[in-house]
Design an enzyme around this catalytic site. Sequence first.
Site, mmCIF file in Angstrom:
data_model
loop_
_atom_site.group_PDB
_atom_site.id
_atom_site.type_symbol
_atom_site.label_atom_id
_atom_site.label_comp_id
_atom_site.label_asym_id
_atom_site.label_seq_id
_atom_site.Cartn_x
_atom_site.Cartn_y
_atom_site.Cartn_z
ATOM 1 N N SER A 199 10.703 20.990 32.753
ATOM 2 C CA SER A 199 11.231 22.326 32.502
ATOM 3 C C SER A 199 10.776 22.727 31.110
ATOM 4 C CB SER A 199 12.762 22.291 32.552
ATOM 5 O OG SER A 199 13.313 23.482 32.010
ATOM 6 N N TYR B 49 21.465 18.084 30.513
ATOM 7 C CA TYR B 49 20.283 18.476 31.286
ATOM 8 C C TYR B 49 19.037 18.466 30.405
ATOM 9 C CZ TYR B 49 17.227 21.420 34.184
ATOM 10 O OH TYR B 49 16.187 21.914 34.911
#
Length: 267
Positions: free
Chosen positions: A134, A147
């Site tokens: 990401s 995360y």
Amino acid sequence: MMAKTILITGASSGIGRASALYFAEKGWSVAATMRDPQKADAALQQPQISVLALDVTDGSSIANAVAATLARYQKIDALLNNAGYALFGPMEASDSEQIQQQFATNLFGLIEVTQQVLPVMRAAGQGLILNVSSIVGRLALPYASSYVATKFAVEGLSESMRYELDPFHIRVKLIEPGSILTEFGKGSMQVATSEPYQVSMNKFLGVFTKSNARAASPEDVAKVIYRAANDASNRLRYLAKPGPLFWLNRFLPDAAWRRLLVKAMVK
């Protein structure tokens, strides 16, 4: 000539599902894995695709899926480590079980799937590991600390592995999407809440939701993954519509970046 084979984790929805369909459309054989194959989209029921059970937190489940893929296709040319979800909320409000599960799925599961596939690739003398990271593998956002930590770890793991695997002609590539129009709120996102942080977190989630509305689709990301899979170079990172935050982070001085982020998301 036999079609190339890719094993995809987390293929029930979002990027995994879109990638399974796109690779199949391009003539690849696809092992589309997910925790519960009974929940597989009807679109995945086609000759090029095998829907298999695989829970990345269960070693025996991984072994069974790898064995089933080899029984069906005799090889695994590429592995797409896509399974994962996002835990949002202040670190203080996230209990140890939530944090451990976040790492078990996003990082340790990725590692174990890779460990079980690598002997197959080494025996074949070639292979490709595609890890879905990401943009938050390269920049941190508030209320996503667990995360973000898993994605930072995936970035470092991938960069290190590519040196280890180069002598075996196994390449490693990172896919770095920005916000994705996917199943957030339906299993791909969890939220931990705490009253002292609630106002600022709600503002952050509002900004995130707005950003997500302008995001790349899973199909857009699948095309980037396919391009990476067919790129014979040693390039490591492939951005998928990263959005303005990524570029501001890249080019602004740290103090200016922090002021912008705090103003936009926290205060």
